[in-house]
Design an enzyme around this catalytic site. Structure first.
Site, mmCIF file in Angstrom:
data_model
loop_
_atom_site.group_PDB
_atom_site.id
_atom_site.type_symbol
_atom_site.label_atom_id
_atom_site.label_comp_id
_atom_site.label_asym_id
_atom_site.label_seq_id
_atom_site.Cartn_x
_atom_site.Cartn_y
_atom_site.Cartn_z
ATOM 1 N N ASN A 7 0.880 -1.173 0.000
ATOM 2 C CA ASN A 7 0.000 0.000 0.000
ATOM 3 C C ASN A 7 0.915 1.219 0.000
ATOM 4 O O ASN A 7 1.454 1.603 1.046
ATOM 5 C CB ASN A 7 -0.890 -0.041 1.256
ATOM 6 C CG ASN A 7 -1.831 1.144 1.327
ATOM 7 O OD1 ASN A 7 -1.770 2.051 0.499
ATOM 8 N ND2 ASN A 7 -2.688 1.140 2.327
ATOM 9 N N ARG A 92 -2.504 -1.981 -3.510
ATOM 10 C CA ARG A 92 -3.713 -1.192 -3.302
ATOM 11 C C ARG A 92 -3.653 -0.003 -4.272
ATOM 12 O O ARG A 92 -2.678 0.749 -4.278
ATOM 13 C CB ARG A 92 -3.771 -0.670 -1.876
ATOM 14 C CG ARG A 92 -4.941 0.244 -1.673
ATOM 15 C CD ARG A 92 -4.903 0.908 -0.326
ATOM 16 N NE ARG A 92 -6.045 1.772 -0.190
ATOM 17 C CZ ARG A 92 -6.029 2.920 0.462
ATOM 18 N NH1 ARG A 92 -4.952 3.349 1.044
ATOM 19 N NH2 ARG A 92 -7.118 3.653 0.534
ATOM 20 N N HIS A 181 -12.871 3.056 0.176
ATOM 21 C CA HIS A 181 -12.843 1.995 1.203
ATOM 22 C C HIS A 181 -13.543 0.730 0.696
ATOM 23 O O HIS A 181 -14.018 -0.084 1.490
ATOM 24 C CB HIS A 181 -13.563 2.415 2.507
ATOM 25 C CG HIS A 181 -12.937 3.535 3.257
ATOM 26 N ND1 HIS A 181 -13.695 4.525 3.857
ATOM 27 C CD2 HIS A 181 -11.641 3.832 3.512
ATOM 28 C CE1 HIS A 181 -12.873 5.386 4.451
ATOM 29 N NE2 HIS A 181 -11.631 4.988 4.248
ATOM 30 N N ARG A 242 -11.683 15.695 7.884
ATOM 31 C CA ARG A 242 -12.486 16.074 6.708
ATOM 32 C C ARG A 242 -13.898 16.459 7.138
ATOM 33 O O ARG A 242 -14.469 15.831 8.038
ATOM 34 C CB ARG A 242 -12.577 14.914 5.715
ATOM 35 C CG ARG A 242 -11.251 14.547 5.107
ATOM 36 C CD ARG A 242 -11.445 13.485 4.020
ATOM 37 N NE ARG A 242 -10.200 12.787 3.776
ATOM 38 C CZ ARG A 242 -10.066 11.459 3.749
ATOM 39 N NH1 ARG A 242 -11.112 10.671 3.929
ATOM 40 N NH2 ARG A 242 -8.900 10.927 3.529
ATOM 41 N N GLU A 385 -8.161 -5.347 4.929
ATOM 42 C CA GLU A 385 -8.028 -5.005 3.510
ATOM 43 C C GLU A 385 -6.855 -5.756 2.876
ATOM 44 O O GLU A 385 -6.926 -6.155 1.715
ATOM 45 C CB GLU A 385 -7.828 -3.487 3.364
ATOM 46 C CG GLU A 385 -9.114 -2.727 3.660
ATOM 47 C CD GLU A 385 -8.880 -1.271 4.033
ATOM 48 O OE1 GLU A 385 -8.409 -1.019 5.163
ATOM 49 O OE2 GLU A 385 -9.161 -0.399 3.210
#
Ligand code: AMP
Length: 398
Positions: A7, A92, A181, A242, A385
């Site tokens: 990743n 990823r 996601h 965010r 993941e």
């Protein structure tokens, strides 16, 4: 078969080496400050006491991956005798646009298509591809697979993914909702179905990925119908830094009032907002919870607003799917926030949700946390993941 999962960010990378015979993590680690002074690799292996640290200049991703492979194949701290034992690499990739509804072997054509999606994820896709390029050089001939954060959400229909904007903005620039996601939402969907002894195709599930970045998805009979993130990961829930959903008219308003340009307002919404901006304390929910316990009004408001947004999306998604069979909590806050899960599930009798306080008193374990007679099952599932990426890599490498 052994799969290396990578990743890659712009200055960091995370890795795991997984033995796919038993899905066991053989070793894992993190490189930070790639291309910046103070590059550092932190490597872990089950059974190895503490972390193996490498502090050497790593000027680019190729340098960093060479150090990763040295650690992975090291006689003392490594997990293989030779890096030739690595059969495939799974990467990823953040944005696959409309081109990728599933994972893909990284051929030249696929890499070109990912480059074409870079305008939609300028911070992420180029960094992901730096890792791909480095592996092509260092591990020639080893199959490389791209697993996309957006792929699981590609089943969203037009009624979900189109914005109320002039249509040519979609045809010209691809401005639509994509969602992120996806690998996590897919993993917990499959795991929830397994835990409930059903097929995903027989269930309506709402998956809540509540981490520093947070998103919710409505998974209708195994397919994503809707998700809270949009063109970028800014839309939807209030997050660590965010802002999530806001009135878009706020943007020109603050640009005028605060004298900000487009980059300035982008930074404000992505890095200086969320619970961090609302409280001025921290983006970490543990710090906000501590401050709230001491009576800090801004912290109390931020937590209340966070819970309210999650409840709002759950209600909306139950309405969109004409019901819900299961709600899943995952990621840092979803897996560890006992009080947060309780607050979200409070006053949801109208939906048929009844949380079991005792069963909910747990962190980071697969568990059904609703009462036995709860019409809607509530599940806690730690996301994985990396395993999902490794499984797809294995499938395509075969
Ligand atoms: P992630 O992005 O999935 O790694 O999630 C990170 C976030 O999870 C952190 O910023 C924390 O806000 C939250 N978190 C982690 N552990 C806890 C905990 N024990 N209680 C509440 N929040 C937590």
């Amino acid at each position: 078969m052994k799969v290396l999962v990578l990743n890659c960010g712009s200055s960091s990378l995370k890795y795991q080496l997984i033995d796919m015979n038993n899905e066991e993590v053989l070793c894992k680690g993190l490189v930070e400050r790639i291309g910046i002074e103070g590059s550092i690799l932190k490597h872990e292996k089950p059974g190895l006491e503490g972390k193996h640290i490498v502090e050497e200049a790593m000027n680019d991703h190729k340098d960093a991956i060479k150090h990763v492979l040295n650690a992975v194949a090291d006689a003392k701290v490594g997990a293989v005798k030779d890096m030739k034992e690595i059969d495939a690499v799974g990467h990823r990739i953040v944005h696959g646009g409309e081109k990728f509804a599933s994972s893909a072997v990284l051929t030249d054509e696929v890499i070109k298509a990912i480059e074409d999606c870079s305008a939609l994820a300028p911070l992420h896709n180029p960094a992901n591809l730096m890792g791909v390029e480095a592996c092509q050089t260092i591990l020639p001939g080893v199959v490389q697979v791209g697993v996309f954060d957006t792929a699981f959400h590609q089943t969203m229909p037009e009624k979900t993914f189109l914005y109320g904007l002039p249509h040519e903005l979609y045809t010209k620039y691809g401005i639509r909702r994509y969602g992120f996601h996806g690998t996590s939402h897919m993993y917990v969907t499959q795991r929830a179905a397994e835990m409930l002894g059903k097929a995903p195709e027989d269930l309506k599930i709402i998956t809540c990925h509540l981490g520093n970045g947070a998103s919710i998805a409505a998974v209708d009979h195994g397919k994503c119908l809707d998700t809270s993130m949009g063109l970028t990961p800014l839309e939807g829930l209030i997050m660590g830094t965010r802002c999530g959903d806001i009135d878009p008219a706020i943007i020109p308003f603050i640009m005028n009032k605060e004298g900000l340009d487009a980059d300035g307002v982008d930074k404000l919404m992505n890095k200086q907002s969320g619970v961090y901006g609302m409280t001025g304390i921290s983006s970490d929910f543990r710090d906000i919870e501590d401050a709230a316990k001491e009576g800090n009004k801004l912290a109390i408001n931020a937590l209340d607003a966070y819970v309210q947004r999650v409840k709002k999306y759950i209600g909306a998604y139950a309405a969109e799917m004409n019901g819900v069979d299961a709600i899943v909590f995952t990621a840092g806050l979803g897996e560890n926030g006992i009080g947060m899960r309780a607050d979200i599930c409070k006053d949801m009798e109208y939906l048929g949700v009844s949380l079991d306080a005792e069963k909910n008193d747990v962190r980071g374990k697969d568990r059904v946390i609703s009462t036995d007679d709860s019409k809607v099952k509530v599940l806690l599932i730690p996301t994985n993941e990396e395993l999902m990426i490794a499984r797809d890599t294995l499938r395509l490498a075969k």
